[in-house]
Each structure stands twice: as C-alpha cells, then as structure tokens.
Design a protein around this motif. Structure first.
Motif, mmCIF file in Angstrom:
data_model
loop_
_atom_site.group_PDB
_atom_site.id
_atom_site.type_symbol
_atom_site.label_atom_id
_atom_site.label_comp_id
_atom_site.label_asym_id
_atom_site.label_seq_id
_atom_site.Cartn_x
_atom_site.Cartn_y
_atom_site.Cartn_z
ATOM 1 N N ASN A 192 -21.508 28.186 41.656
ATOM 2 C CA ASN A 192 -22.402 27.684 42.714
ATOM 3 C C ASN A 192 -21.832 27.768 44.128
ATOM 4 N N HIS A 193 -20.572 28.142 44.296
ATOM 5 C CA HIS A 193 -19.940 28.264 45.610
ATOM 6 C C HIS A 193 -20.101 26.987 46.436
ATOM 7 N N ALA A 194 -19.829 25.859 45.775
ATOM 8 C CA ALA A 194 -19.917 24.547 46.431
ATOM 9 C C ALA A 194 -18.915 23.616 45.774
ATOM 10 N N ASP A 195 -18.786 22.436 46.308
ATOM 11 C CA ASP A 195 -17.855 21.440 45.794
ATOM 12 C C ASP A 195 -18.406 20.835 44.505
ATOM 13 N N GLY A 196 -17.655 20.926 43.436
ATOM 14 C CA GLY A 196 -18.101 20.447 42.135
ATOM 15 C C GLY A 196 -17.926 18.962 41.909
ATOM 16 N N ILE A 197 -17.339 18.257 42.841
ATOM 17 C CA ILE A 197 -17.251 16.797 42.770
ATOM 18 C C ILE A 197 -18.461 16.186 43.470
ATOM 19 N N LEU A 198 -18.839 16.785 44.591
ATOM 20 C CA LEU A 198 -19.981 16.296 45.373
ATOM 21 C C LEU A 198 -21.273 17.037 45.031
ATOM 22 N N PHE A 199 -21.156 18.173 44.315
ATOM 23 C CA PHE A 199 -22.288 19.041 44.002
ATOM 24 C C PHE A 199 -23.027 19.431 45.280
ATOM 25 N N ALA A 200 -22.246 19.845 46.276
ATOM 26 C CA ALA A 200 -22.816 20.204 47.577
ATOM 27 C C ALA A 200 -21.804 21.028 48.364
ATOM 28 N N GLN A 201 -22.291 21.618 49.472
ATOM 29 C CA GLN A 201 -21.417 22.383 50.354
ATOM 30 C C GLN A 201 -20.945 21.559 51.548
ATOM 31 N N ASN A 202 -21.523 20.397 51.738
ATOM 32 C CA ASN A 202 -21.098 19.556 52.853
ATOM 33 C C ASN A 202 -20.596 18.217 52.324
ATOM 34 N N VAL A 203 -20.350 17.273 53.213
ATOM 35 C CA VAL A 203 -19.741 15.991 52.858
ATOM 36 C C VAL A 203 -20.708 14.865 53.209
ATOM 37 N N PRO A 204 -20.908 13.917 52.295
ATOM 38 C CA PRO A 204 -21.841 12.815 52.592
ATOM 39 C C PRO A 204 -21.287 11.875 53.653
ATOM 40 N N VAL A 205 -22.195 11.138 54.294
ATOM 41 C CA VAL A 205 -21.777 10.160 55.298
ATOM 42 C C VAL A 205 -21.573 8.779 54.685
ATOM 43 N N LYS A 206 -22.148 8.543 53.505
ATOM 44 C CA LYS A 206 -21.990 7.263 52.816
ATOM 45 C C LYS A 206 -22.003 7.509 51.318
ATOM 46 N N TRP A 207 -21.470 6.553 50.585
ATOM 47 C CA TRP A 207 -21.463 6.651 49.130
ATOM 48 C C TRP A 207 -21.367 5.259 48.539
ATOM 49 N N LYS A 208 -21.848 5.104 47.305
ATOM 50 C CA LYS A 208 -21.663 3.858 46.572
ATOM 51 C C LYS A 208 -21.643 4.177 45.086
ATOM 52 N N VAL A 209 -21.032 3.307 44.315
ATOM 53 C CA VAL A 209 -20.877 3.502 42.882
ATOM 54 C C VAL A 209 -21.357 2.247 42.171
ATOM 55 N N ALA A 210 -22.119 2.443 41.083
ATOM 56 C CA ALA A 210 -22.612 1.322 40.290
ATOM 57 C C ALA A 210 -22.360 1.584 38.812
ATOM 58 N N TYR A 211 -21.964 0.561 38.100
ATOM 59 C CA TYR A 211 -21.794 0.624 36.646
ATOM 60 C C TYR A 211 -23.176 0.728 36.021
ATOM 61 N N THR A 212 -23.353 1.653 35.056
ATOM 62 C CA THR A 212 -24.659 1.803 34.422
ATOM 63 C C THR A 212 -24.627 1.599 32.912
ATOM 64 N N GLY A 213 -23.453 1.449 32.317
ATOM 65 C CA GLY A 213 -23.403 1.165 30.892
ATOM 66 C C GLY A 213 -22.134 1.673 30.243
ATOM 67 N N SER A 214 -21.972 1.316 28.953
ATOM 68 C CA SER A 214 -20.821 1.796 28.210
ATOM 69 C C SER A 214 -21.131 1.819 26.728
ATOM 70 N N GLY A 215 -20.360 2.611 26.011
ATOM 71 C CA GLY A 215 -20.497 2.710 24.571
ATOM 72 C C GLY A 215 -19.654 3.848 24.041
ATOM 73 N N MET A 216 -19.243 3.724 22.797
ATOM 74 C CA MET A 216 -18.468 4.762 22.116
ATOM 75 C C MET A 216 -17.226 5.174 22.904
ATOM 76 N N GLY A 217 -16.551 4.182 23.491
ATOM 77 C CA GLY A 217 -15.294 4.454 24.174
ATOM 78 C C GLY A 217 -15.416 4.996 25.581
ATOM 79 N N HIS A 218 -16.622 5.039 26.120
ATOM 80 C CA HIS A 218 -16.841 5.556 27.475
ATOM 81 C C HIS A 218 -17.653 4.568 28.304
ATOM 82 N N ALA A 219 -17.498 4.650 29.606
ATOM 83 C CA ALA A 219 -18.335 3.904 30.546
ATOM 84 C C ALA A 219 -19.011 4.921 31.455
ATOM 85 N N THR A 220 -20.201 4.578 31.892
ATOM 86 C CA THR A 220 -20.942 5.453 32.800
ATOM 87 C C THR A 220 -21.154 4.735 34.123
ATOM 88 N N SER A 221 -20.933 5.465 35.192
ATOM 89 C CA SER A 221 -21.167 4.970 36.549
ATOM 90 C C SER A 221 -22.098 5.942 37.242
#
Length: 164
Positions: free
Chosen positions: A100-129
C-alpha cells in the motif's frame, strides 16, 4: 498585649506579600498556548495493562513519526515497532506497507493530529483495543479506527486491522 499589637502588622504584611506573589507568579511564568498546555493535570499508566501498552505505543509512535525532521525519528519508530509488536505482527505490517506504500501502523500516508485508545474486550488469551485516529481539527474531523489485538501473556500487539 503589646506583643500582639507588634506582631499583627507583621502578620498582615507577610500575608499580603504571599497573596501578591501568588497572583503575580502565573503572569511571570508567561501565558501558555493551547498546544503547550496539557489536556489533563496528570497522567498515569500501568505496564501490566495491555490497553495501556497500546496507548503508550500509539502515543510514542505518533510522536516519532510526527517529528519526521528529527534524524532520530525513523530509528525511534522502528525501535517502538520492535518492542511493542510481536514478530508476526511486524511481518504483517511490513507486507501491508509494501503493498500500500503507506504506514502500516497508522494505515495512512500522513500523521493524525489526535488519537485515543479504548478497551473493547478480551478472550482466549487476547485483549482487543480500538484506536481512534483523528486526522483534522474542526467541526467535522476525519476519523479512522484500528482494532488492535494484544497477547495477555506477552502484552505484545499481535494483530492490527483497520475497521470499516
């Protein structure tokens, strides 16, 4: 009684000086801009909490890529990936970036101005945010979301998927 009469004016002068200093100190420090003023009066974290680790990773990663003119930023971003992502997640990100010729952490070619993270669940040894990236300011900012899976044992990020 004469002692009280002599100490009262001294107490009043000391109190007035203290109040004047308290009023003047912020002005002497200079006004802060919105960019320099912290959003909260404190920050805290817990390295055992996988959602907190995702938050730490995205905060540090965005700071590193935002400061692209800093010669250390590329090395910092790579070091962050190496530390926070599992080897399989790093391979997946690298493959996505080549395609995709972009950043694979942000899934974009530019940088966001803000960000936030929220817990969405867990199970089978994993957590999802869910990471929410905000790309602009204003009344109708563009927002994208990424679901992050983390291993509860290693606390490493094991998968990243942009949401639709």
């Amino acid at each position: 009684m004469s002692i009280r009469i002599r100490t009262t004016p001294l107490t009043v002068v000391a109190l007035a000086a203290g109040l004047a200093l308290a009023a003047v100190t912020p002005a002497l420090a200079g006004a802060t801009t919105a960019a320099a003023r912290p959003a909260a009066s404190f920050a805290q974290g817990d390295p055992r909490n996988v959602t907190q680790r995702v938050t730490d990773f995205y905060g540090a990663y965005i700071d590193a890529v935002w400061d692209a003119e800093d010669p250390a930023s590329g090395a910092d971003a790579k070091a962050l990936r190496d530390f926070y992502l599992s080897p399989s997640a790093r391979k997946k990100v690298t493959a996505w970036e080549k395609k995709n010729h972009a950043d694979g952490i942000l899934f974009a070619q530019n940088v966001p101005v803000k960000w936030k993270v929220a817990y969405t669940g867990s199970g089978m040894g994993h957590a999802t945010s869910r990471v929410t990236l905000t790309w602009s300011d204003g009344n109708h900012p563009q927002v994208t979301r990424i679901d992050i899976q983390s291993d509860l044992t290693t606390r490493k990020i094991t998968d990243l998927k942009p949401t639709k």
